[in-house]
Write an enzyme that holds these catalytic residues in place. Structure first.
Site, PDB file in Angstrom:
ATOM      1  N   ARG A 132       0.829  -1.237  -0.122  1.00 49.93           N
ATOM      2  CA  ARG A 132      -0.026  -0.097   0.050  1.00 49.93           C
ATOM      3  C   ARG A 132       0.824   1.265  -0.053  1.00 49.93           C
ATOM      4  NH1 ARG A 132      -4.682   0.263   4.246  1.00 49.93           N
ATOM      5  NH2 ARG A 132      -5.095   1.890   3.076  1.00 49.93           N
ATOM      6  N   TYR A 134       0.444   5.758  -0.023  1.00 44.97           N
ATOM      7  CA  TYR A 134      -0.430   6.835  -0.021  1.00 44.97           C
ATOM      8  C   TYR A 134      -0.680   7.620  -1.479  1.00 44.97           C
ATOM      9  CZ  TYR A 134      -0.387   6.976   5.091  1.00 44.97           C
ATOM     10  OH  TYR A 134      -0.238   6.745   6.491  1.00 44.97           O
ATOM     11  N   ASP A 145      -9.699   2.024  17.144  1.00 47.39           N
ATOM     12  CA  ASP A 145      -9.114   1.158  15.846  1.00 47.39           C
ATOM     13  C   ASP A 145      -8.374   0.065  16.194  1.00 47.39           C
ATOM     14  OD1 ASP A 145      -6.727   2.502  16.474  1.00 47.39           O
ATOM     15  OD2 ASP A 145      -6.538   3.297  14.219  1.00 47.39           O
ATOM     16  N   ASP A 188      -1.462   7.324  17.077  1.00 48.62           N
ATOM     17  CA  ASP A 188      -0.727   7.665  15.934  1.00 48.62           C
ATOM     18  C   ASP A 188      -0.162   9.275  16.094  1.00 48.62           C
ATOM     19  OD1 ASP A 188      -1.383   5.837  14.185  1.00 48.62           O
ATOM     20  OD2 ASP A 188      -3.207   6.367  13.425  1.00 48.62           O
ATOM     21  N   ASP A 216      -9.637   7.072  15.237  1.00 43.58           N
ATOM     22  CA  ASP A 216      -8.293   6.764  15.055  1.00 43.58           C
ATOM     23  C   ASP A 216      -7.416   8.063  15.533  1.00 43.58           C
ATOM     24  OD1 ASP A 216      -5.751   6.383  14.015  1.00 43.58           O
ATOM     25  OD2 ASP A 216      -6.495   5.805  11.858  1.00 43.58           O
TER      26      ASP A 216
END
Length: 294
Positions: free
Chosen positions: A134, A136, A167, A172, A204
């Protein structure tokens, strides 16, 4: 071929240690108190634990496999070469409102790196979807990573953020300093604000922070300082995370708390609550599911 590099998680003026089955964390005062020193095997009382100090620990960062492949992993090791977890074994608290931050994604890059929470020792790897790596759709403009020893409990509904459930990941961090950091680097940061992102119904958190070695670190201590010295940054962070899935045909992410960033005190509240959730997870007071606790 695998390579290795060494970074310090504390300078010579900081006392802390690596979490293990017998080692714990200790602030300089010699008392755990509000620093939430935590252990995995000893019976604990809330915010009052028995600790042992180790001076100026070092952590080796060892890469296995080639970057941007399915096999690539960034492992963390202690001085003896034993693998440790960047999620469970790096201390969160350094005292005086300072925290360790583990870099997963350097600024101005787009490979979606993350701690593998379901693999032993939780190395950093590139995220996948349907067997493919993956990325961005465009570079992230800040250093991005996690606060160790935090966990967003998926069984816990947050009444202040639309009742959204956690989550199932560490919290983060968006680090706004000027330097581009490296994957696996451990920085001492101070939180400045928090954004309550809601991603497909899951809460999140994004804690906005700055590394203590940044030239502007002494100038920013709360959300108003961010607006003054990094004008437009909080809006840019919110908009980036709101929109990054749109190019893949997904809806924009939403944000709670009035679609605005909360101040430093609220960010510290988020850190405290998620640290407590992590403690329950480690003690197996709540189900861990497929998460690795080593």
């Amino acid at each position: 071929m695998a390579t290795a590099r060494v970074v310090a998680i504390a300078n010579t003026t900081t006392t802390s240690c690596l979490l293990s089955n017998t080692a714990h964390f200790l602030p300089k005062s010699g008392l755990c108190g509000s620093s939430l020193c935590l252990t995995r095997r000893v019976a604990l009382t809330r915010r009052s634990f028995t600790c042992t100090a180790i001076y100026n620990p070092q952590v080796q960062i060892k890469e296995q496999g080639q970057p941007e492949t399915l096999d690539y992993r960034v492992f963390f090791q202690d001085n003896s070469g034993k693998k440790i977890s960047p999620w469970h074994d790096i201390p969160l608290h350094l005292g005086d409102g300072i925290f360790n931050f583990v870099v997963e994604i350097p600024k101005e890059s787009n490979a979606k790196m993350e701690v593998a929470t379901d693999e032993p020792h939780t190395p950093i790897k590139q995220d996948t979807k349907k067997g493919k790596l993956r990325y961005y759709p465009y570079n992230i403009n800040w250093n991005y990573g996690l606060l160790p020893q935090t966990w967003e409990d998926p069984s816990l509904a947050n009444s202040e953020v639309e009742g959204a459930l956690g989550d199932n990941d560490p919290v983060d961090v968006v680090e706004i300093g000027e330097s581009r950091r490296k994957i696996g680097e451990i920085l001492r940061v101070k939180p400045l604000a928090a954004l309550a992102m809601i991603d497909e119904g899951e809460l999140d958190w994004k804690v906005v922070a700055i590394s203590l070695d940044d030239p502007k670190a002494s100038l920013v201590n709360d959300i108003d300082d961010v607006e003054k010295h990094f004008p437009g940054t909080l809006t840019a962070i919110r908009d980036w995370f709101r929109d990054y899935k749109i190019p893949d045909g997904k809806p924009a992410n939403k944000f709670g708390l009035g679609n605005k960033a909360a101040n430093k005190d609220y960010a510290l509240k988020v850190i405290t609550e998620t640290n407590e959730s992590w403690a329950k997870l480690i003690k197996r007071s709540v189900p861990g599911g497929e998460l690795s606790l080593v």
